[in-house]
Structures are given as C-alpha cells and as structure tokens.
Design an enzyme around this catalytic site. Structure first.
Site, PDB file in Angstrom:
ATOM      1  N   GLU A   1      44.165  37.488  41.305  1.00 37.20           N
ATOM      2  CA  GLU A   1      44.200  37.195  39.877  1.00 37.20           C
ATOM      3  C   GLU A   1      45.646  37.162  39.402  1.00 37.20           C
ATOM      4  OE1 GLU A   1      41.238  39.315  37.682  1.00 37.20           O
ATOM      5  OE2 GLU A   1      42.469  39.411  35.866  1.00 37.20           O
TER       6      GLU A   1
ATOM      7  N   ASP B   1      47.458  37.161  35.639  1.00 38.46           N
ATOM      8  CA  ASP B   1      47.066  37.392  34.246  1.00 38.46           C
ATOM      9  C   ASP B   1      48.174  37.127  33.249  1.00 38.46           C
ATOM     10  OD1 ASP B   1      44.538  38.289  34.908  1.00 38.46           O
ATOM     11  OD2 ASP B   1      45.123  40.390  34.979  1.00 38.46           O
TER      12      ASP B   1
ATOM     13  N   GLU C   1      47.772  38.131  29.263  1.00 32.43           N
ATOM     14  CA  GLU C   1      46.870  38.671  28.251  1.00 32.43           C
ATOM     15  C   GLU C   1      47.676  39.045  27.010  1.00 32.43           C
ATOM     16  OE1 GLU C   1      43.175  40.812  30.429  1.00 32.43           O
ATOM     17  OE2 GLU C   1      45.078  41.884  30.614  1.00 32.43           O
TER      18      GLU C   1
END
Length: 291
Positions: free
Chosen positions: A105, A107, A109
C-alpha cells in the site's frame, strides 16, 4: 540525413510496438470509465463526463471508489479539494493498495481538523503487510480553498510523493538491507472519504461533529501513466528510467519541505521505538540520501 531520419523513425515505432506487445499502458483516465463504486452509493457523484467527482459523508455513511484496473508501477495524479470548515474526524484518502494479509500500500491521507487548524497530510507505505512508516506534513496553503494536485510516482527503485509537482517524500527501495518494498503485487487506486475519528484528529481526542454534515470533498482530472497488470504481460521495466531520481531543483524543493513542513517522522520517533531502537533503515549507519 533523410534516410537516417526515416530509419530512426521506423526503428522507434518498432521498439514501441515491441514494448507495447508485452505491457498494457494506461494513459489518462476518467471516473466513469476507470473506476467502480466502492461504497456510499449515491454519495459518489460523478460529473463533467467523468472528469470530476464529489465524495460525501453524512450521518449514515462515507463514500469511495476503486479503479477497475490493477497497476504495477506508474505515476498517478489527482486534483483534490478537501472538506472545508470543521473537518475534525474526517479522513480523505487517495492511495494504492493490493489485497490480502501481506498486502502492499502507498498512502496519501488527509486528516481533518477543527476550523482554523491545518489539515495533516499523512503518508505511509506498506510492503508484505508491514507498514508503520508514517511521515506527516502541514501544507503551505489552504487545501480547502482550491484544487491541488497530489501524485504518487512509483517504480521498482523508489516512490515519490508530490504536491503540485513538488516532491515531499522519497522512499527508496532498501530490499538490499532487508527492508520490504512494494515490487511484486499489483495495486488498485482508491479514493475515499470516511469517519476516522477514533484516531485521525489529535489521536482521536477530537470527534466528528455530525451537525456539520454532510462533509464533501471534490476530485477532478485523475491521470494515470501506468502499467496495467494483466496475465501474460510484464510491467518489470515500466517507469524504470523515468524520474528515477530528482534533478537539482527538485532536490532543493524537497529539502525545503523537509526542513519546514514535517510534523511527524517515524524515523525520529524515539518514544515509539524506545524499547527496541529505531527501525533498521532509520539507523544512522543505514540512512541513505535520496537520489
């Protein structure tokens, strides 16, 4: 000269054709053609022939989309305008992820905050199911006033996170010293807006205020220059020679971001790692300068 140009032209076409026969490349993209609804149903509102979209979170649900394709390497750009006002507890996410217990993953955010307090941009990377490599930033502008471009540029050697084409984080492949890095699992693109008030704002101290609902974030101009992972194709060489490192001006901008806007860096969290010491890649003898 004419013959050389002719040969060069058709030689380039041949190489491109040969290269394309082994991989499928995604160029551009729209929310209509490239994504499926992940959750939230009508809270996903796609407009402008698929070029723009809003995600909404209300008292019942958040919302999100996921790409139809899985990708292995490429650059992914999205213009985002974040939830304005009191956004405490909200998480607006734009990320790549595979599935499974040993998932990979990458990210980006955005952690909402009380009116007048800045958003946190949180970055992280998982490889072989191992994460915990957070670096968080304040932004040098108000991300709720206008759209800004957020990018993930991923190849086998490094990951670069960019804001308005300014690099803010470079993660190098350190598999040579035993640090997991995402190199083999295809990932989909996710864009979501959801309730993360158990941890998102001041470590969960400030909760979501539903009297401010609905919360709405805007997205537009998604672009993928990426290798679509399909059976029988190879993405091994894709993006390997593009932006492998940073030019002098980009390095200067990155250093400025790192010196002024970093709020949290896992490699500097002595309290978190008081018992076992800093992660292996964070130790002085293993630190690498970005390329």
């Amino acid at each position: 000269m004419k013959m050389a140009s002719f040969s060069s032209y058709y030689g380039s076409l041949f190489l491109l054709s040969l290269f394309s026969s082994f991989i499928t490349i995604a160029l551009g993209g729209t929310f209509n053609t490239d994504f499926d609804n992940l959750f939230g149903e009508e809270r996903v509102d796609i407009k402008d022939d698929g070029n723009s979209m809003t995600l909404t979170m209300d008292e019942y649900s958040g919302s999100g989309i996921v790409s139809k394709n899985e990708y292995l390497y490429g650059r992914f750009d999205m213009k985002i305008k974040l939830v304005p006002g009191n956004s405490a507890g909200t998480v607006t996410a734009y990320y790549l992820s595979s599935i499974g217990s040993q998932h990979d993953e990458i990210d980006i955010e955005f952690l909402g905050n009380l009116t007048g307090d800045p958003y946190l941009l949180s970055t992280n990377v998982y490889a072989d199911g191992i994460g915990g490599r957070e670096v968080q930033f304040y932004l040098w502008f108000d991300p709720t006033e206008d759209y800004h471009t957020y990018s993930i540029d991923w190849n086998p050697d490094r990951i670069i996170i960019l804001v308005d084409n300014i690099p803010i984080r470079v993660m190098l492949n350190r598999q040579s010293i035993g640090v997991p890095f995402p190199t083999k699992r295809p990932m989909r693109v996710y864009t979501t807006l959801w309730n993360g008030d158990s941890w998102a704002t001041r470590w969960g101290e400030v909760k979501l205020d539903l009297s401010n609902a609905p919360f709405v974030a805007g997205f537009k101009n998604f672009n993928a220059n990426a290798c679509i992972a399909k059976q029988g194709t190879s993405c091994k060489g894709f993006n390997g020679g593009k932006n492998k490192g940073l030019d002098i001006e980009s390095k200067r901008k990155l250093q400025k971001i790192l010196s002024k806007w970093v709020v949290y860096d896992y490699c500097a969290d002595l309290r978190r790692y008081a018992h076992d010491g800093l992660p292996y890649e964070c130790r002085k003898e293993n630190l690498l300068q970005f390329e």
